[in-house]
Design an enzyme around this catalytic site. Structure first.
Site, PDB file in Angstrom:
ATOM      1  CB  CYS A   7     -58.162  16.323   6.943  1.00 36.67           C
ATOM      2  SG  CYS A   7     -59.590  15.274   6.604  1.00 36.67           S
ATOM      3  CG  ASN A  10     -61.385  10.351   8.098  1.00 36.19           C
ATOM      4  OD1 ASN A  10     -61.723   9.304   8.620  1.00 36.19           O
ATOM      5  ND2 ASN A  10     -60.544  10.374   7.101  1.00 36.19           N
ATOM      6  CB  CYS A  12     -62.883  17.038   2.221  1.00 30.52           C
ATOM      7  SG  CYS A  12     -64.608  17.551   2.356  1.00 30.52           S
ATOM      8  NE  ARG A  13     -58.640  19.346   4.440  1.00 31.90           N
ATOM      9  CZ  ARG A  13     -58.356  20.147   5.437  1.00 31.90           C
ATOM     10  NH1 ARG A  13     -57.371  21.017   5.291  1.00 31.90           N
ATOM     11  NH2 ARG A  13     -59.024  20.111   6.557  1.00 31.90           N
ATOM     12  CB  SER A  14     -57.487  12.572   5.689  1.00 35.77           C
ATOM     13  OG  SER A  14     -58.734  12.465   6.299  1.00 35.77           O
ATOM     14  CG  ASP A 123     -61.658  22.547   4.867  1.00 33.63           C
ATOM     15  OD1 ASP A 123     -62.245  21.825   4.028  1.00 33.63           O
ATOM     16  OD2 ASP A 123     -62.026  22.667   6.044  1.00 33.63           O
TER      17      ASP A 123
HETATM   18  P1  4NP Z   1     -61.875  17.706   5.687  1.00 38.49           P
HETATM   19  O1  4NP Z   1     -62.980  18.819   5.336  1.00 38.49           O
HETATM   20  O2  4NP Z   1     -61.240  18.139   6.990  1.00 38.49           O
HETATM   21  O3  4NP Z   1     -60.931  17.780   4.539  1.00 38.49           O
HETATM   22  O4  4NP Z   1     -62.604  16.395   5.790  1.00 38.49           O
HETATM   23  C1  4NP Z   1     -63.991  19.230   6.198  1.00 38.49           C
HETATM   24  C2  4NP Z   1     -65.082  18.439   6.414  1.00 38.49           C
HETATM   25  C3  4NP Z   1     -66.093  18.872   7.234  1.00 38.49           C
HETATM   26  C4  4NP Z   1     -66.010  20.106   7.853  1.00 38.49           C
HETATM   27  C5  4NP Z   1     -64.906  20.901   7.636  1.00 38.49           C
HETATM   28  C6  4NP Z   1     -63.892  20.457   6.824  1.00 38.49           C
HETATM   29  N1  4NP Z   1     -67.057  20.559   8.676  1.00 38.49           N
HETATM   30  O5  4NP Z   1     -66.980  21.699   9.175  1.00 38.49           O
HETATM   31  O6  4NP Z   1     -68.024  19.823   8.918  1.00 38.49           O
END
Ligand code: 4NP
Length: 157
Positions: A7, A10, A12-14, A123
């Protein structure tokens, strides 16, 4: 077989996808390695988002010891399949591929059980806890589908 979940951050989702798939693989005693990575470097070394940890824990899965890392080109060689969460991850990863063999390893995770839908795993970072539960359900059904395919293959072998 080695699987990488990807993702943006790294956190939240992955990591949730990694935890879900690892849990299923362990229960079925399949010889499959699961890891995750992010396309950006903002959260390198961090534990998953507390909302991801809580969501996984509510489903009996502990992801608190995972740490964020950034995707690197060598991952194309280390992994057999690379599952991305959304179209933006897809273009970021494809931009790093050096040939068609590497590009062919990359797939949208929700295309596993919704072929050709090109649906994003939304997201959940800027939303509330319910976003994480929605992500969990999407990832759980995709991972369950992967597992059933591998089990079918292992019975054939
Ligand atoms: P992820 O979510 O891609 O599912 O881990 C996010 C985590 C952090 C951010 C965006 C999405 N950020 O903008 O910091």
């Amino acid at each position: 077989m080695k699987i990488l979940m990807v993702c943006l951050g790294n956190i939240c989702r992955s990591p949730l996808a990694e935890g879900i798939l690892r849990d299923k693989v362990r229960k079925c005693e399949l010889d499959i390695v699961v890891d995750s990575a992010g396309t950006n470097r903002y959260h390198i070394g961090e534990a998953p988002d507390p909302r991801s940890i809580a969501c996984a824990e509510a489903h009996g899965i502990d992801i608190s010891d995972l740490r964020a890392r950034q995707f690197k080109k060598a991952d194309f060689e280390r992994f057999d399949r690379i599952y991305v969460m959304d179209r933006s991850n897809m273009s970021d990863i494809l931009a790093l591929a050096k040939n068609q063999e590497e590009r062919d390893k990359v797939e949208m995770i929700l295309n596993v059980n919704r072929p050709n839908s090109d649906m994003d795993v939304p997201d959940p970072y800027y939303g509330g806890d319910e976003g994480f539960e929605h992500v969990y359900k999407l990832l759980d059904s995709a991972c369950e589908h992967l597992l059933q395919e591998w089990e079918k293959e292992s019975h054939k072998a």
